[in-house]
Design an enzyme around this catalytic site. Structure first.
Site, short mmCIF file in Angstrom:
data_model
loop_
_atom_site.label_atom_id
_atom_site.label_comp_id
_atom_site.label_asym_id
_atom_site.label_seq_id
_atom_site.Cartn_x
_atom_site.Cartn_y
_atom_site.Cartn_z
N ARG A 71 0.82 -1.18 -0.02
CA ARG A 71 -0.12 0.04 0.01
C ARG A 71 0.94 1.15 -0.23
NH1 ARG A 71 -4.62 1.77 4.31
NH2 ARG A 71 -5.18 3.75 3.21
N ASN A 128 -10.57 -4.47 -0.97
CA ASN A 128 -10.51 -3.36 -1.75
C ASN A 128 -9.29 -3.75 -3.02
OD1 ASN A 128 -11.75 -0.99 -1.33
ND2 ASN A 128 -10.67 -0.59 0.47
N CYS A 140 -19.08 -1.43 0.85
CA CYS A 140 -17.87 -0.49 1.34
C CYS A 140 -18.55 0.25 2.49
CB CYS A 140 -17.63 0.20 0.13
SG CYS A 140 -16.90 1.87 0.56
N ASP A 141 -17.73 0.61 3.40
CA ASP A 141 -18.27 1.16 4.62
C ASP A 141 -18.15 2.86 4.55
OD1 ASP A 141 -15.55 2.07 4.73
OD2 ASP A 141 -15.45 1.55 6.95
N HIS A 188 -16.67 4.39 -4.23
CA HIS A 188 -15.63 5.47 -3.98
C HIS A 188 -15.92 6.47 -5.41
CE1 HIS A 188 -12.95 3.07 -1.05
NE2 HIS A 188 -14.10 2.98 -0.84
N TYR A 204 -14.21 10.49 -1.28
CA TYR A 204 -13.15 9.83 -2.49
C TYR A 204 -13.26 10.59 -3.79
CZ TYR A 204 -11.87 5.98 0.27
OH TYR A 204 -11.17 5.36 1.52
N ARG A 248 -0.81 7.54 4.00
CA ARG A 248 -1.79 7.02 4.88
C ARG A 248 -1.27 5.60 5.47
NH1 ARG A 248 -5.01 7.22 8.78
NH2 ARG A 248 -6.58 5.16 8.90
C1 G6P Z 1 -12.76 3.46 4.09
C2 G6P Z 1 -13.08 2.82 2.76
C3 G6P Z 1 -12.30 1.68 2.64
C4 G6P Z 1 -10.90 1.82 2.89
C5 G6P Z 1 -10.41 2.63 4.14
C6 G6P Z 1 -9.08 2.89 4.41
O1 G6P Z 1 -13.42 3.18 5.18
O2 G6P Z 1 -14.34 2.74 2.57
O3 G6P Z 1 -12.56 1.16 1.18
O4 G6P Z 1 -10.26 0.64 2.99
O5 G6P Z 1 -11.36 3.59 4.54
O6 G6P Z 1 -9.00 3.31 5.63
P1 G6P Z 1 -7.57 3.32 6.30
O7 G6P Z 1 -8.03 3.64 7.80
O8 G6P Z 1 -6.99 2.00 6.06
O9 G6P Z 1 -7.03 4.30 5.44
MN MN Z 2 -14.42 1.44 0.68
#
Ligand code: G6P
Ligand code: MN
Length: 439
Positions: A91, A146, A168-169, A198, A264, A284
């Site tokens: 990542r 993802n 997706c949350d 997104h 997004y 991030r």
């Molecule tokens: C949100 C998105 C997810 C993503 C996540 C990343 O919840 O919907 O798709 O994976 O954020 O979160 P993070 O805390 O890992 O940056």
């Molecule tokens: Mn997501």
């Protein structure tokens, strides 16, 4: 009672999801939870925390921890999928390589998302096949993996009959923030929404039959998608980079005051601004590795030493949502949630085979999307371009085509030219040599 497997058991999200399952055992009674991961060592640490959470609630659930697909999926009713191919080390490269070319560095949007997609499609298809081979015939995969849009398209294309529901949350997290702003409960919101994962827009936010979108837009325009008391926002999205993300939505409202965007969309609409305000050395991925990752493994270490579980693993929307969707599937409740489905006329002026994100009723035979109707040209054009990028990417991986990969990168709106697309792609190919098929 049901048997449930968590694929990607080593995820830092696992303990929170488990707590959410435990809170809802009355609606989703479980006899067995199986943790599956290809990295058994990492998983065994996370499972220590997961087991400690389970023990707070019950001793009647059998817990299995395995790296063997047959052991994991044999006879299960549900699989929660949350794989992260290449983990946070990859990542970090998804984020930093594009940034080194002055392009948005994000794990699901832009070239980072395309790179992550190329790593994830085949492992996801492999998971679908394991579940098909071993699980109960009517088992469901509920998938958080993802980059969800690309994963959904890959699975649709390569395994069209898979019983998988891609979720997706972020929409529900956005609703959580909206509810905090309006001073109501998230459950009281009835929203209309269309787009890709997104990459979508809220077009109506009703509370008690009244559309509160105009009021919300005014608030977001001034303060971002945040309340003054940030503690009302889920702990999961309270890190400084998330606060920045929710603040940036002001910018979108300033230019596109019609609807309310998925956060997004800032990466696609303001890529130059995003790059200017990004730290190319600390992204991030670093924030997560230094925060969430370290905390979890520290918690486990201390728990093993002292028997005290310091982190309570709060649930939050991420944990709640996947369990809500699963309960609606299991009990055929037909609850209405924003999920990904194949278009098939839901939005008549988008391709029938697009994987779109819209409101759908979740029944035991799957999600039934609500008709959305035609969308205005601007949004259609944006979605068409993004969809093309994602669909061509899936073709690139199935055909092993470098040219198609380059086309996918070139069509992505975060990338300014074909020349930049090629340099970024070539760097990503080198970085992903252990993960991507040959292009
Ligand atoms: C949100 C998105 C997810 C993503 C996540 C990343 O919840 O919907 O798709 O994976 O954020 O979160 P993070 O805390 O890992 O940056
Ligand atoms: Mn997501």
């Amino acid at each position: 009672t049901y048997k449930l497997a968590v694929a990607g058991g080593g995820s830092t999200y696992t303990p929170g999801i488990i707590r959410s399952l435990m809170d809802r055992l009355e609606d989703l009674p479980l006899s067995e939870i199986r943790f599956y991961d290809i990295d058994g060592e990492r998983q065994s640490k996370v499972v220590v925390a997961a087991k400690a959470v389970i023990a707070e609630y019950t001793d009647t659930i059998q817990v299995v921890e395995t790296t063997d697909p047959k052991t994991a999926f044999e006879d299960v009713d549900f699989v929660f999928a949350q794989m992260r191919v290449g983990k946070y080390a990859m990542r970090e490269l998804d984020e930093k390589i594009p940034l080194s070319h002055n392009v948005v560095g994000q794990e699901t949007c832009g070239p980072g998302g395309l790179a992550y997609g190329l790593r994830t499609i085949f492992p996801m298809v492999e998971l679908v096949d394991y579940v098909d081979q071993y699980a109960k015939k009517n088992a469901w995969i509920v998938n958080y993996s993802n980059p969800a849009s690309i994963v959904a398209e890959g699975v649709r294309k390569l395994r069209p009959h898979a019983r998988i529901i891609n979720i997706c949350d972020m929409p529900v997290a956005t609703m959580r923030n909206m509810a905090a702003i309006l001073g109501v409960n998230r459950e009281d919101l009835v929203v209309d929404y269309f787009g890709l994962n997104h990459f979508g827009w809220f077009t109506k936010v009703e509370v008690d039959g009244v559309d509160r979108l105009p009021e919300l837009r005014e608030h977001v325009y001034q303060h971002g998608l945040l309340t003054e008391d940030v503690s009302k926002i889920d702990y999961r999205h309270a890190d400084s980079s998330w606060i920045k993300t929710f603040k940036n939505i002001k910018l979108i409202m300033d230019h596109f005051p019609e609807y309310l965007p998925n956060p997004y969309l800032q990466y696609y609409l303001f890529p130059d601004y995003i790059v200017q305000t990004s730290n190319k050395e600390y992204t991030r991925a670093n924030e997560v590795m230094d925060g969430r990752e370290k905390t979890l493994f520290e918690t486990v270490r201390k728990y093993e030493e002292t028997g005290i579980l310091e982190d309570a693993f709060a649930v939050g929307v991420h944990g709640t949502f996947i369990v809500d969707v699963t309960i609606s599937l299991a009990q055929n409740l037909g609850r209405r949630y924003l999920v990904m489905v194949e278009n098939n006329g839901t939005i008549p002026n988008l391709p029938a085979d697009a994987m779109i994100e819209v409101p759908a009723l979740i029944t035991s035979s799957g999600p039934i999307p609500e008709h959305v109707g035609e969308i205005p040209y601007f949004y259609k054009a944006m979605i068409d371009q993004q969809l093309a990028s994602e669909k061509i990417l899936v073709e690139a991986i199935t055909e092993g085509s470098y040219i198609k990969a380059l086309q996918a990168f070139t069509l992505n709106k975060t990338i300014p030219s074909a020349k930049v697309a090629k340099s970024v792609l070539d760097d990503l190919i080198k970085a992903n040599k252990d993960y991507w098929p040959t292009l």
